[in-house]
Write a protein that holds these residues in place. Structure first.
Motif, PDB file in Angstrom:
ATOM      1  N   PHE A 144       0.850  -1.188   0.000  1.00  0.00           N
ATOM      2  CA  PHE A 144       0.000   0.000   0.000  1.00  0.00           C
ATOM      3  C   PHE A 144       0.888   1.242   0.000  1.00  0.00           C
ATOM      4  O   PHE A 144       1.844   1.320   0.774  1.00  0.00           O
ATOM      5  CB  PHE A 144      -0.896   0.015   1.240  1.00  0.00           C
ATOM      6  CG  PHE A 144      -1.931  -1.075   1.262  1.00  0.00           C
ATOM      7  CD1 PHE A 144      -3.261  -0.786   1.013  1.00  0.00           C
ATOM      8  CD2 PHE A 144      -1.581  -2.388   1.524  1.00  0.00           C
ATOM      9  CE1 PHE A 144      -4.231  -1.784   1.038  1.00  0.00           C
ATOM     10  CE2 PHE A 144      -2.530  -3.393   1.550  1.00  0.00           C
ATOM     11  CZ  PHE A 144      -3.855  -3.097   1.304  1.00  0.00           C
ATOM     12  N   LEU A 145       0.553   2.209  -0.841  1.00  0.00           N
ATOM     13  CA  LEU A 145       1.349   3.421  -0.943  1.00  0.00           C
ATOM     14  C   LEU A 145       0.434   4.641  -0.980  1.00  0.00           C
ATOM     15  O   LEU A 145      -0.508   4.697  -1.764  1.00  0.00           O
ATOM     16  CB  LEU A 145       2.222   3.404  -2.201  1.00  0.00           C
ATOM     17  CG  LEU A 145       3.127   2.177  -2.386  1.00  0.00           C
ATOM     18  CD1 LEU A 145       2.494   1.213  -3.386  1.00  0.00           C
ATOM     19  CD2 LEU A 145       4.512   2.560  -2.858  1.00  0.00           C
ATOM     20  N   ASP A 146       0.723   5.587  -0.110  1.00  0.00           N
ATOM     21  CA  ASP A 146      -0.082   6.809  -0.028  1.00  0.00           C
ATOM     22  C   ASP A 146       0.635   7.933  -0.770  1.00  0.00           C
ATOM     23  O   ASP A 146       1.623   8.482  -0.287  1.00  0.00           O
ATOM     24  CB  ASP A 146      -0.297   7.184   1.437  1.00  0.00           C
ATOM     25  CG  ASP A 146      -1.355   8.268   1.605  1.00  0.00           C
ATOM     26  OD1 ASP A 146      -1.878   8.753   0.581  1.00  0.00           O
ATOM     27  OD2 ASP A 146      -1.660   8.621   2.757  1.00  0.00           O
ATOM     28  N   GLU A 147       0.139   8.232  -1.970  1.00  0.00           N
ATOM     29  CA  GLU A 147       0.703   9.288  -2.816  1.00  0.00           C
ATOM     30  C   GLU A 147       2.217   9.113  -3.003  1.00  0.00           C
ATOM     31  O   GLU A 147       2.998   9.994  -2.629  1.00  0.00           O
ATOM     32  CB  GLU A 147       0.374  10.663  -2.236  1.00  0.00           C
ATOM     33  CG  GLU A 147      -1.124  10.927  -2.153  1.00  0.00           C
ATOM     34  CD  GLU A 147      -1.447  12.330  -1.663  1.00  0.00           C
ATOM     35  OE1 GLU A 147      -0.656  13.252  -1.928  1.00  0.00           O
ATOM     36  OE2 GLU A 147      -2.491  12.501  -1.009  1.00  0.00           O
ATOM     37  N   PRO A 148       2.651   8.010  -3.592  1.00  0.00           N
ATOM     38  CA  PRO A 148       4.081   7.732  -3.735  1.00  0.00           C
ATOM     39  C   PRO A 148       4.827   8.678  -4.670  1.00  0.00           C
ATOM     40  O   PRO A 148       6.056   8.701  -4.671  1.00  0.00           O
ATOM     41  CB  PRO A 148       4.107   6.299  -4.289  1.00  0.00           C
ATOM     42  CG  PRO A 148       2.797   6.166  -5.014  1.00  0.00           C
ATOM     43  CD  PRO A 148       1.821   6.936  -4.177  1.00  0.00           C
ATOM     44  N   THR A 149       4.100   9.473  -5.470  1.00  0.00           N
ATOM     45  CA  THR A 149       4.761  10.375  -6.421  1.00  0.00           C
ATOM     46  C   THR A 149       4.771  11.824  -5.949  1.00  0.00           C
ATOM     47  O   THR A 149       5.262  12.703  -6.659  1.00  0.00           O
ATOM     48  CB  THR A 149       4.064  10.304  -7.790  1.00  0.00           C
ATOM     49  OG1 THR A 149       2.686  10.663  -7.643  1.00  0.00           O
ATOM     50  CG2 THR A 149       4.138   8.900  -8.373  1.00  0.00           C
ATOM     51  N   THR A 150       4.246  12.096  -4.759  1.00  0.00           N
ATOM     52  CA  THR A 150       4.188  13.471  -4.253  1.00  0.00           C
ATOM     53  C   THR A 150       5.584  14.073  -4.144  1.00  0.00           C
ATOM     54  O   THR A 150       6.517  13.424  -3.671  1.00  0.00           O
ATOM     55  CB  THR A 150       3.514  13.512  -2.873  1.00  0.00           C
ATOM     56  OG1 THR A 150       2.179  13.014  -3.011  1.00  0.00           O
ATOM     57  CG2 THR A 150       3.451  14.926  -2.330  1.00  0.00           C
ATOM     58  N   TYR A 151       5.728  15.321  -4.582  1.00  0.00           N
ATOM     59  CA  TYR A 151       6.966  16.102  -4.515  1.00  0.00           C
ATOM     60  C   TYR A 151       8.051  15.622  -5.492  1.00  0.00           C
ATOM     61  O   TYR A 151       9.168  16.144  -5.474  1.00  0.00           O
ATOM     62  CB  TYR A 151       7.547  16.102  -3.091  1.00  0.00           C
ATOM     63  CG  TYR A 151       6.570  16.526  -2.036  1.00  0.00           C
ATOM     64  CD1 TYR A 151       5.837  17.703  -2.157  1.00  0.00           C
ATOM     65  CD2 TYR A 151       6.341  15.736  -0.917  1.00  0.00           C
ATOM     66  CE1 TYR A 151       4.923  18.090  -1.188  1.00  0.00           C
ATOM     67  CE2 TYR A 151       5.427  16.110   0.060  1.00  0.00           C
ATOM     68  CZ  TYR A 151       4.721  17.286  -0.085  1.00  0.00           C
ATOM     69  OH  TYR A 151       3.816  17.665   0.860  1.00  0.00           O
ATOM     70  N   LEU A 152       7.736  14.655  -6.341  1.00  0.00           N
ATOM     71  CA  LEU A 152       8.725  14.175  -7.303  1.00  0.00           C
ATOM     72  C   LEU A 152       8.489  14.838  -8.658  1.00  0.00           C
ATOM     73  O   LEU A 152       7.351  15.144  -9.020  1.00  0.00           O
ATOM     74  CB  LEU A 152       8.637  12.654  -7.469  1.00  0.00           C
ATOM     75  CG  LEU A 152       8.836  11.804  -6.219  1.00  0.00           C
ATOM     76  CD1 LEU A 152       8.753  10.326  -6.583  1.00  0.00           C
ATOM     77  CD2 LEU A 152      10.166  12.119  -5.543  1.00  0.00           C
ATOM     78  N   ASP A 153       9.572  15.049  -9.415  1.00  0.00           N
ATOM     79  CA  ASP A 153       9.405  15.596 -10.760  1.00  0.00           C
ATOM     80  C   ASP A 153       8.851  14.503 -11.676  1.00  0.00           C
ATOM     81  O   ASP A 153       8.716  13.340 -11.295  1.00  0.00           O
ATOM     82  CB  ASP A 153      10.714  16.169 -11.289  1.00  0.00           C
ATOM     83  CG  ASP A 153      11.835  15.137 -11.392  1.00  0.00           C
ATOM     84  OD1 ASP A 153      11.556  13.979 -11.777  1.00  0.00           O
ATOM     85  OD2 ASP A 153      12.996  15.483 -11.085  1.00  0.00           O
ATOM     86  N   MET A 154       8.522  14.878 -12.908  1.00  0.00           N
ATOM     87  CA  MET A 154       7.827  13.961 -13.810  1.00  0.00           C
ATOM     88  C   MET A 154       8.618  12.692 -14.086  1.00  0.00           C
ATOM     89  O   MET A 154       8.062  11.588 -14.120  1.00  0.00           O
ATOM     90  CB  MET A 154       7.497  14.676 -15.129  1.00  0.00           C
ATOM     91  CG  MET A 154       6.482  15.795 -14.964  1.00  0.00           C
ATOM     92  SD  MET A 154       6.132  16.656 -16.518  1.00  0.00           S
ATOM     93  CE  MET A 154       5.270  15.366 -17.422  1.00  0.00           C
TER      94      MET A 154
END
Length: 281
Positions: free
Chosen positions: A162-172
């Motif tokens: 389970f991952l809660d917003e794993p891409t937050t604060y990362l560039d594209m």
């Protein structure tokens, strides 16, 4: 048989109920994404399903048994969770942090066994973080740190992640890197992936199953084709979206959108269509 599902679950904080009488099934060995506006209960649901936050009523069933009745270490061998802003890595090397994933399997004084070391090396390898093993976690870039946290989750050897917003604060580029890694784990390792995402096109591109939430309830759940629909997005996000197809994956995608203005929007759409038809005649 679905291994994990909820029945009439209510979850909240104090007197405020966030998730209301919710029933959801998590498809095995697929990627599920949960979408919805801020404060709709996405993260709260994720925390409840992983027993980080207690539910007030209803049932959360894993392998035919309530998660509240399962031994903590046994549960940690079945599912792992990566919170939105993981903390606690200050002063640790990458190898040390990843070794924490072996906690559910440790006995006595908690010394790492040969098997533990093999799993740690595998987790580092599959996430492409072996080269950072002896570096401080704090010294890594955002994308690198996120892969290390995923490596720690993998070291738990769970079927579900389970991952809660794993891409937050990362560039594209780093967002894509993390999502492609999760997709690889699903396709090659058969891991069940459940994650909260804000980006609708990422959700549609990488998910097999999408759960759309609003005000603590499910508005729509199903395939990307079922959920990434104009009326669903209008209800969940109050946007009026144009839906197209991703030329690379043929998955539905949100091409553009405006804020939904209710009946005024219907009138503007009708005028736009009439003007367009007149110009073409």
């Amino acid at each position: 048989m679905t291994r994990l599902f909820t029945e009439n679950v209510n979850v909240g904080y104090g007197d405020k109920t966030i998730v209301k009488d919710l029933h959801v099934e998590i498809p095995d060995q697929q990627i599920t994404t949960i979408i919805g506006s801020n404060g709709c209960g996405k993260s709260t649901l994720l925390k409840a399903m992983t027993r980080i936050h207690s539910h007030q009523s209803g049932s959360i069933i894993l392998d035919g048994e309530s998660i509240t009745q399962q031994n903590t270490k046994e549960l940690a061998r079945k599912l792992a969770i990566l919170p939105q802003n993981p903390e606690g890595a200050s002063g640790l090397t990458v190898g040390e942090l990843v070794s924490y994933g072996r906690f559910p399997y440790q006995k006595g004084f908690g010394r790492l066994t040969k098997r533990d070391m093999e799993v740690i090396e595998w987790a580092l390898d599959v996430t492409g973080t072996t080269e950072f093993k002896y570096q401080a976690v704090d010294s890594l870039s955002g994308g690198q740190r996120q892969r290390v946290w995923i490596a720690m989750s993998l070291a738990q050897e769970t079927d579900m992640i389970f991952l809660d917003e794993p891409t937050t604060y990362l560039d594209m580029a780093h967002q894509l890197e993390v999502l492609e890694l999760l997709q690889k784990l699903n396709q090659e390792e058969g891991r069940t992936i459940v994650m909260v995402l804000h980006d609708l096109n990422q959700a549609a591109r990488f998910a097999d199953y999408i759960v759309a939430m609003k005000d603590g309830e499910i508005v729509k759940a199903g395939s990307p084709e079922d959920v990434i629909q104009r009326d669903v997005l209008r209800d969940v996000f109050s946007i009026d979206a144009d839906i197209g197809r991703d030329p690379r994956t043929d998955k539905p995608m949100c091409v553009t959108y405006n804020l939904w203005k209710g009946e005024q929007q219907n009138e503007e759409d009708s005028n736009h269509t009439a003007s367009y038809a007149s110009a073409c005649s």
